[in-house]
Design a protein around this motif. Structure first.
Motif, PDB file in Angstrom:
ATOM      1  N   VAL A  11      36.879 -32.701  -7.593  1.00 56.30           N
ATOM      2  CA  VAL A  11      35.818 -31.838  -7.088  1.00 56.30           C
ATOM      3  C   VAL A  11      34.538 -32.109  -7.847  1.00 56.30           C
ATOM      4  CG1 VAL A  11      35.063 -29.462  -6.792  1.00 56.30           C
ATOM      5  CG2 VAL A  11      37.466 -30.062  -6.441  1.00 56.30           C
ATOM      6  N   PHE A  12      33.485 -32.457  -7.113  1.00 57.98           N
ATOM      7  CA  PHE A  12      32.183 -32.691  -7.737  1.00 57.98           C
ATOM      8  C   PHE A  12      31.328 -31.462  -7.508  1.00 57.98           C
ATOM      9  CE2 PHE A  12      28.610 -34.881  -9.333  1.00 57.98           C
ATOM     10  CZ  PHE A  12      27.543 -34.497  -8.553  1.00 57.98           C
ATOM     11  N   GLU A  13      30.932 -30.800  -8.563  1.00 56.83           N
ATOM     12  CA  GLU A  13      30.122 -29.615  -8.448  1.00 56.83           C
ATOM     13  C   GLU A  13      28.671 -29.967  -8.751  1.00 56.83           C
ATOM     14  OE1 GLU A  13      31.736 -26.699 -11.032  1.00 56.83           O
ATOM     15  OE2 GLU A  13      33.696 -26.704 -10.079  1.00 56.83           O
ATOM     16  N   ALA A  14      27.880 -30.090  -7.707  1.00 57.55           N
ATOM     17  CA  ALA A  14      26.469 -30.443  -7.886  1.00 57.55           C
ATOM     18  C   ALA A  14      25.689 -29.203  -8.267  1.00 57.55           C
ATOM     19  CB  ALA A  14      25.920 -31.036  -6.592  1.00 57.55           C
ATOM     20  N   THR A  15      25.263 -29.136  -9.513  1.00 62.22           N
ATOM     21  CA  THR A  15      24.496 -27.983  -9.975  1.00 62.22           C
ATOM     22  C   THR A  15      23.110 -28.447 -10.371  1.00 62.22           C
ATOM     23  OG1 THR A  15      25.339 -28.317 -12.215  1.00 62.22           O
ATOM     24  CG2 THR A  15      26.556 -26.801 -10.820  1.00 62.22           C
ATOM     25  N   GLY A  35      33.215 -41.344 -29.201  1.00 63.96           N
ATOM     26  CA  GLY A  35      34.662 -41.203 -29.070  1.00 63.96           C
ATOM     27  C   GLY A  35      35.138 -39.822 -28.658  1.00 63.96           C
ATOM     28  N   ASP A  36      34.251 -39.001 -28.116  1.00 60.22           N
ATOM     29  CA  ASP A  36      34.596 -37.633 -27.726  1.00 60.22           C
ATOM     30  C   ASP A  36      35.307 -37.653 -26.366  1.00 60.22           C
ATOM     31  OD1 ASP A  36      34.576 -34.982 -26.714  1.00 60.22           O
ATOM     32  OD2 ASP A  36      32.868 -34.479 -27.986  1.00 60.22           O
ATOM     33  N   GLN A  37      36.624 -37.394 -26.368  1.00 62.48           N
ATOM     34  CA  GLN A  37      37.404 -37.455 -25.144  1.00 62.48           C
ATOM     35  C   GLN A  37      37.094 -36.296 -24.201  1.00 62.48           C
ATOM     36  OE1 GLN A  37      41.579 -38.286 -25.485  1.00 62.48           O
ATOM     37  NE2 GLN A  37      41.308 -39.722 -27.168  1.00 62.48           N
ATOM     38  N   GLN A  38      36.760 -35.138 -24.752  1.00 57.72           N
ATOM     39  CA  GLN A  38      36.409 -34.003 -23.898  1.00 57.72           C
ATOM     40  C   GLN A  38      35.117 -34.285 -23.128  1.00 57.72           C
ATOM     41  OE1 GLN A  38      36.383 -30.522 -26.496  1.00 57.72           O
ATOM     42  NE2 GLN A  38      38.329 -29.857 -25.594  1.00 57.72           N
ATOM     43  N   ALA A  39      34.167 -34.904 -23.809  1.00 59.31           N
ATOM     44  CA  ALA A  39      32.918 -35.274 -23.145  1.00 59.31           C
ATOM     45  C   ALA A  39      33.191 -36.300 -22.052  1.00 59.31           C
ATOM     46  CB  ALA A  39      31.926 -35.834 -24.165  1.00 59.31           C
ATOM     47  N   PHE A  40      34.111 -37.220 -22.313  1.00 62.72           N
ATOM     48  CA  PHE A  40      34.465 -38.223 -21.321  1.00 62.72           C
ATOM     49  C   PHE A  40      35.108 -37.567 -20.099  1.00 62.72           C
ATOM     50  CE2 PHE A  40      37.672 -41.172 -19.539  1.00 62.72           C
ATOM     51  CZ  PHE A  40      36.817 -42.150 -19.077  1.00 62.72           C
ATOM     52  N   ALA A  41      35.989 -36.600 -20.349  1.00 60.31           N
ATOM     53  CA  ALA A  41      36.640 -35.900 -19.238  1.00 60.31           C
ATOM     54  C   ALA A  41      35.616 -35.161 -18.386  1.00 60.31           C
ATOM     55  CB  ALA A  41      37.690 -34.922 -19.772  1.00 60.31           C
ATOM     56  N   GLU A  42      34.610 -34.565 -19.033  1.00 56.06           N
ATOM     57  CA  GLU A  42      33.572 -33.855 -18.294  1.00 56.06           C
ATOM     58  C   GLU A  42      32.690 -34.835 -17.519  1.00 56.06           C
ATOM     59  OE1 GLU A  42      31.207 -30.491 -17.054  1.00 56.06           O
ATOM     60  OE2 GLU A  42      33.287 -30.912 -17.587  1.00 56.06           O
ATOM     61  N   PHE A  43      32.367 -35.963 -18.149  1.00 55.10           N
ATOM     62  CA  PHE A  43      31.587 -37.000 -17.471  1.00 55.10           C
ATOM     63  C   PHE A  43      32.338 -37.483 -16.234  1.00 55.10           C
ATOM     64  CE2 PHE A  43      30.154 -41.306 -16.666  1.00 55.10           C
ATOM     65  CZ  PHE A  43      28.780 -41.235 -16.857  1.00 55.10           C
ATOM     66  N   ARG A  45      34.625 -35.806 -14.541  1.00 57.24           N
ATOM     67  CA  ARG A  45      34.671 -34.722 -13.550  1.00 57.24           C
ATOM     68  C   ARG A  45      33.395 -34.671 -12.716  1.00 57.24           C
ATOM     69  NH1 ARG A  45      33.067 -29.652 -12.559  1.00 57.24           N
ATOM     70  NH2 ARG A  45      31.755 -29.560 -14.408  1.00 57.24           N
ATOM     71  N   LEU A  46      32.277 -34.890 -13.382  1.00 56.74           N
ATOM     72  CA  LEU A  46      30.988 -34.781 -12.709  1.00 56.74           C
ATOM     73  C   LEU A  46      30.642 -35.990 -11.835  1.00 56.74           C
ATOM     74  CD1 LEU A  46      28.859 -33.258 -15.610  1.00 56.74           C
ATOM     75  CD2 LEU A  46      29.533 -32.108 -13.499  1.00 56.74           C
ATOM     76  N   THR A  47      31.279 -37.121 -12.099  1.00 61.46           N
ATOM     77  CA  THR A  47      30.829 -38.353 -11.431  1.00 61.46           C
ATOM     78  C   THR A  47      31.912 -39.121 -10.674  1.00 61.46           C
ATOM     79  OG1 THR A  47      31.223 -39.650 -13.456  1.00 61.46           O
ATOM     80  CG2 THR A  47      29.002 -38.724 -13.145  1.00 61.46           C
ATOM     81  N   SER A  48      33.175 -38.779 -10.852  1.00 63.31           N
ATOM     82  CA  SER A  48      34.244 -39.616 -10.290  1.00 63.31           C
ATOM     83  C   SER A  48      34.219 -39.670  -8.769  1.00 63.31           C
ATOM     84  CB  SER A  48      35.620 -39.133 -10.769  1.00 63.31           C
ATOM     85  OG  SER A  48      35.841 -37.791 -10.406  1.00 63.31           O
ATOM     86  N   ARG A  49      33.881 -38.534  -8.136  1.00 61.71           N
ATOM     87  CA  ARG A  49      33.840 -38.555  -6.680  1.00 61.71           C
ATOM     88  C   ARG A  49      32.735 -39.488  -6.176  1.00 61.71           C
ATOM     89  NH1 ARG A  49      32.968 -33.327  -2.709  1.00 61.71           N
ATOM     90  NH2 ARG A  49      33.045 -34.469  -0.742  1.00 61.71           N
ATOM     91  N   ARG A  50      31.628 -39.473  -6.861  1.00 58.50           N
ATOM     92  CA  ARG A  50      30.498 -40.338  -6.496  1.00 58.50           C
ATOM     93  C   ARG A  50      30.884 -41.814  -6.660  1.00 58.50           C
ATOM     94  NH1 ARG A  50      25.020 -38.571  -6.775  1.00 58.50           N
ATOM     95  NH2 ARG A  50      25.879 -36.716  -7.755  1.00 58.50           N
TER      96      ARG A  50
END
Length: 201
Positions: A11-15, A35-43, A45-50
């Motif tokens: 799910v891409f949430e465009a805010t 090396g922040d894995q949480q930041a990678f997961a958020e990145f 989440r925001l871009t994978s659908r695109r």
């Protein structure tokens, strides 16, 4: 590093605006580079659908598109430190990677297909005219280029941004300073004109 799985349906949430998103992604990339894995997961989440959408437009096949998407995010994880804000936005950087990966996949599949075709031709028809095949490919590329020239400037720019730039309708509208329904109409009409010019059903 655990690469997220199943890029197809996230799910891409465009805010906010594309500018807001790019600012957020730039901050996340700095953390990913550390090396922040949480930041990678958020990145992701925001871009994978695109990214998946870009891969799907180029590759058509969903499985190949998922593979290409995974490769893109592995490259992001490994190369986040190479992102340069001065050179462009995070989305432009990411979509460039996605487009290149998808094209690499196309070339790999085409190369395998070509090898099989040449093997079959060599065993069954040694007189196959490869020069004629290449000429046909060149004519197809010329036809596409010629047909793009039949679009209006606004149609051509809208199609280019959506299908080669990987932008959403809303982002194309923001970029061109037009309403979203107008952009949808331009892209729809432009694609119909292309299909008619190319003789596609």
């Amino acid at each position: 590093m655990d690469t997220p799985n199943n890029p197809g349906p996230p799910v891409f949430e465009a805010t906010g605006t594309a500018t807001d998103l790019n600012s957020q992604l730039a901050g996340l990339l700095e953390l990913v580079a550390a090396g922040d894995q949480q930041a990678f997961a958020e990145f992701y989440r925001l871009t994978s659908r695109r990214v998946f959408g870009m891969a799907r437009r180029v590759l058509i096949d969903p499985d190949l598109s998922e593979d290409a998407t995974q490769e893109v995010f592995i490259q992001v994880w490994q190369g986040a430190a190479k992102f340069d804000r001065a050179a462009g936005s995070p989305l432009a950087w990411l979509m460039t990677i996605a487009h290149r990966r998808a094209i690499d996949r196309v070339r790999a599949v085409q190369a395998a297909t070509d090898r099989e075709a040449k093997y079959g031709a060599a065993s069954q028809d040694p007189d196959r005219d490869l020069v004629a095949d290449e000429a046909d490919s060149n004519l197809e590329a010329e036809a596409v280029s010629r047909c793009l020239g039949t679009l209006t400037d606004t149609q051509r720019e809208s199609v280019r941004l959506a299908y080669y730039g990987g932008l959403t309708y809303r982002e194309v509208a923001e970029h061109l300073g037009a309403a979203v329904p107008t952009i949808k109409s331009r892209i729809r009409d432009g694609l119909l004109r292309l299909k008619t010019c190319l003789g596609v059903g």
